[in-house]
Design an enzyme around this catalytic site. Structure first.
Site, mmCIF file in Angstrom:
data_model
loop_
_atom_site.group_PDB
_atom_site.id
_atom_site.type_symbol
_atom_site.label_atom_id
_atom_site.label_comp_id
_atom_site.label_asym_id
_atom_site.label_seq_id
_atom_site.Cartn_x
_atom_site.Cartn_y
_atom_site.Cartn_z
ATOM 1 N N VAL A 555 0.876 -1.186 0.010
ATOM 2 C CA VAL A 555 0.068 -0.095 0.073
ATOM 3 C C VAL A 555 0.773 1.268 -0.072
ATOM 4 O O VAL A 555 1.762 1.383 0.911
ATOM 5 C CB VAL A 555 -0.957 0.096 1.302
ATOM 6 C CG1 VAL A 555 -1.841 1.388 1.099
ATOM 7 C CG2 VAL A 555 -1.792 -1.059 1.235
ATOM 8 N N HIS A 556 0.800 2.119 -1.125
ATOM 9 C CA HIS A 556 1.761 2.946 -1.267
ATOM 10 C C HIS A 556 0.759 4.358 -1.151
ATOM 11 O O HIS A 556 -0.061 4.699 -1.923
ATOM 12 C CB HIS A 556 2.303 3.058 -2.700
ATOM 13 C CG HIS A 556 3.366 3.628 -2.989
ATOM 14 N ND1 HIS A 556 3.291 5.355 -3.044
ATOM 15 C CD2 HIS A 556 4.707 3.741 -2.745
ATOM 16 C CE1 HIS A 556 4.666 5.723 -3.655
ATOM 17 N NE2 HIS A 556 5.504 4.804 -2.999
ATOM 18 N N VAL A 557 1.162 5.316 -0.333
ATOM 19 C CA VAL A 557 0.152 6.382 0.114
ATOM 20 C C VAL A 557 0.987 7.724 -0.644
ATOM 21 O O VAL A 557 1.830 8.225 -0.221
ATOM 22 C CB VAL A 557 0.134 6.590 1.500
ATOM 23 C CG1 VAL A 557 -0.758 7.689 1.877
ATOM 24 C CG2 VAL A 557 -0.395 5.173 2.180
ATOM 25 N N ILE B 25 -2.070 3.905 -3.649
ATOM 26 C CA ILE B 25 -2.082 2.770 -4.535
ATOM 27 C C ILE B 25 -1.850 1.438 -3.856
ATOM 28 O O ILE B 25 -1.213 1.284 -2.835
ATOM 29 C CB ILE B 25 -0.705 3.116 -5.452
ATOM 30 C CG1 ILE B 25 -1.000 4.507 -6.316
ATOM 31 C CG2 ILE B 25 -0.372 1.912 -6.464
ATOM 32 C CD1 ILE B 25 0.197 5.446 -6.432
#
Lengths: 576, 73
Positions: A555-557, B25
């Site tokens: 999960v890339h914020v 993402i």
């Protein structure tokens, strides 16, 4: 989930933990520096010089051996603490018992084991070894428990950071405070007992008693003022790292190796000078009663340096802060060498000596090296990397002990008047010229070999992200025989769903890999399935999770958010 | 970690003010193991915890790892 209000209990807990390290680190200062000075200056006064010399040699040698053995023993002690179960938790009993027993044993040592050395030096030597080992083990138990307690006090990484920095802060005060009070206490009590204005055994015992009492009071404050939490899963077992792992990590990751070396050079220089400054005031300058100035200056500068670092680092890359700090150190040595007869120049030198960013820069670089190592070797060594700096500190502390012992034996019971030009020259070489060279070398190493700047780290993380998305980091073999499993991924945030291909990153490239994106309407991220957090990036802007069924996702914020270096992100979990 | 646990809070305004994007993402780190996924309903507004996608993947994780994962819960 916890809210972040600073309730009364929370403040009490912070304050208690903070005070705890005041006594704890003052006690450490007594055992590591002043005990050696006491042994060499007062413990055997009145004894035959040859036997006294032998005993001093034996004791200082023993202390060096034990400090090195400690590096191996600490994980074992950590294990003992971990396996403790009491209704007061596992840390508090050890903090209290460890402090009490080690304080009592240290006092026994400060009495010269009740004057035994004068009667039978052989029996004294045997008993000394046994008591010292016992003392060291109990001290280490309290030390391991104190710092091991941090994850148990809060599950929030932000609060943990506060606990750790409060502890480090009061530690500096405790450590430097000793320098301020040591000479007044030792000489005034000696005067009260013997009527002579000098350092004597009685004064040293009083000094040790005051600090031991302080350590016990502070341990009690920690025990009553803090609360261990039981509801969370802690994986402190994972934090145990062996010496072999540490060295393995250092040698397989050049951006751990070089910053560590630069820090080692700095730390050696600083600690040698610090350990020997007392002798400089006593013998070379001939004004032992002015030694307290050293502590006052170190404390004041310490107060200013740590808070100013993040502000300066906004405008100046950390590499140049390291160089600036080390340049100040070099200038300090120049002043010590040429300006020692001038009080103002000496004090200015002390100010410069304590302006150092080396420790902060090293910690930051080493934590960034975790991602560098992950990109390079596919392995994250978080616990190991974080163990590197304390281990260097322990090593240099040992060297300082040995050196102080050596200087003490060489000078014996001499006073400033006995010093010949040759003696002064020897002193200069050890206390000033060698550290000066070490300080210069640390600059050279950092400038030429440490390439992991803030910018480089951001680039490493971007590359790592791309490789993760392309399946090049995790084991990504096609397994045709493996059974097909199904996992439903739920939205981790409120917002509008997007295809990954619609996401254009800051370099105008579409985001690589397979997955989906959400244009969020709130800044909260929730678990998208049941599972475990594998790891979090140092900058907190991304983390990898694996579902109970085995699906692995990152999960890339945000995009470009790596450059915020964790600012504006608060995490609510433990890795693992 | 259970589905729906709050894991992280971030300051969207801080990111946007600094010229970065706030897009969240989610990507798979073992893309070759993915057999197929259901269609993501692009443009749909969701609340956290709503189903987004169903993923079919091949997984040969050892039983020991699985039990460890369960113990950690």
């Amino acid at each position: 989930m916890k809210s972040h209000e600073k309730s009364g209990k929370q403040i009490l807990s912070y304050a208690s933990f903070c005070l705890g390290n005041l006594g704890h680190s003052a006690f450490y200062g007594v055992m590591s520096t002043y005990f050696v000075i006491f042994i060499t200056s007062s413990m055997f006064s009145g004894m035959q010089a040859s036997i006294a010399g032998k005993l001093i040699g034996l004791i200082t040698g023993l202390m060096v051996v034990i400090r090195i053995a400690e590096l191996v023993i600490d994980p074992i002690l950590g294990n003992i603490v971990d396996n403790t179960k009491t209704k007061w938790g596992k840390f508090k009993p050890w903090i209290l018992v460890g402090t009490l027993v080690s304080a009592l044993l240290l006092l026994v040592l400060f009495t010269g084991i009740f004057g035994l050395a004068q009667k039978s030096w052989l029996l004294f030597a045997v008993l000394f070894i046994l008591i010292y080992i016992g003392f060291d083990i109990f001290y280490s138990l309290s030390d391991v428990s104190y710092w091991g307690m941090v994850p148990a006090l809060s599950e929030d990484s932000h609060a943990r950071g506060i606990y750790t920095s409060l502890g480090a802060f009061s530690g500096t005060i405790g450590w430097n405070g000793l320098t301020i009070i040591v000479v007044p206490i030792v000489t005034s009590v000696t005067y009260m007992v013997t009527g002579k204005h000098e350092e004597g055994a009685a004064g040293w015992l009083a000094f040790a008693a005051v600090i031991s009492a302080l350590a016990i009071v502070c341990a009690l404050i920690v025990c009553f003022g803090t609360k261990e939490k039981h509801n969370i899963i802690r994986n402190s077992a994972k934090q145990k790292t062996s010496l072999k792992q540490v060295f393995g990590a250092i040698f397989h990751n050049d951006q751990i190796l070089w910053p560590s070396l630069a820090y080692l050079l700095y730390s050696l220089a600083y600690i040698i000078t610090n350990g020997i400054l007392f002798y400089m005031y006593k013998f070379v300058i001939g004004k032992p009663n002015e030694f307290w100035v050293v502590g006052v200056i170190a404390t004041i500068i310490g107060f200013c340096i740590s808070p100013s670092f993040p502000i300066l680092n906004k405008y100046i890359p950390r590499k140049w802060l390291f160089v600036a700090g080390q340049t100040c150190m070099v200038l300090a040595y120049v002043l010590f060498i040429f300006g020692r007869n001038n009080v103002i120049l000496m004090d200015l030198g002390l100010v410069l000596l304590n302006i150092n960013f080396a420790q902060l820069v090293t910690v930051l670089t080493l934590t960034d090296a975790i991602e560098y190592g992950q990109l390079k070797n596919g392995q994250r060594n978080e616990a190991v990397v974080l163990a590197v700096r304390p281990m260097i500190d322990k090593f240099t502390g040992t060297v300082s002990n040995a050196l102080v012992g050596y200087v003490a034996i060489a000078t014996g019971t001499a006073t400033a008047a006995d010093m010949t030009a040759h003696d002064i020259n020897t002193f200069n070489i050890i206390a000033l010229y060698i550290p000066l060279i070490l300080a210069v070398l640390s600059i050279i190493v950092f400038l030429t070999k440490v390439t992991l700047s803030e910018k480089k780290h951001a680039a490493v993380v971007e590359e790592l992200k791309d490789k993760l998305a392309e399946g090049k980091i995790e084991n990504d073999k096609e397994e045709p025989d493996a059974s097909v499993t199904n996992e439903i991924v739920y939205a981790p945030a409120d917002g509008e769903l997007m295809n990954l291909s619609e996401v254009i990153d800051e370099n105008n490239k579409p985001f690589p890999g397979k997955g989906f994106a959400i244009k969020p309407s709130r800044g909260r991220i929730y678990a998208p399935f049941n599972g475990k957090i594998k790891f979090t990036f140092i900058t907190k802007h991304a983390f990898e999770i694996v579902s109970d069924e085995g699906l692995q996702v990152v999960v890339h914020v945000g995009l470009g958010t790596v450059n915020l270096r964790g600012k504006g992100f608060e995490t609510y979990y433990d890795d693992g | 970690m259970r589905k729906g646990d709050l894991l992280l809070e971030f300051d969207r305004d801080l990111a946007l003010e600094n010229g970065y994007q706030d897009t969240v993402i989610v990507f798979y780190t073992q893309p070759r193991k993915i057999v197929k996924t259901s269609e993501v309903e692009t443009g749909k507004t969701v609340k956290h915890g709503e189903e987004v996608v169903s993923v079919e993947f091949r997984e040969a994780i050892k039983n020991s790892e699985k039990t460890m994962g369960l113990q950690a819960e």
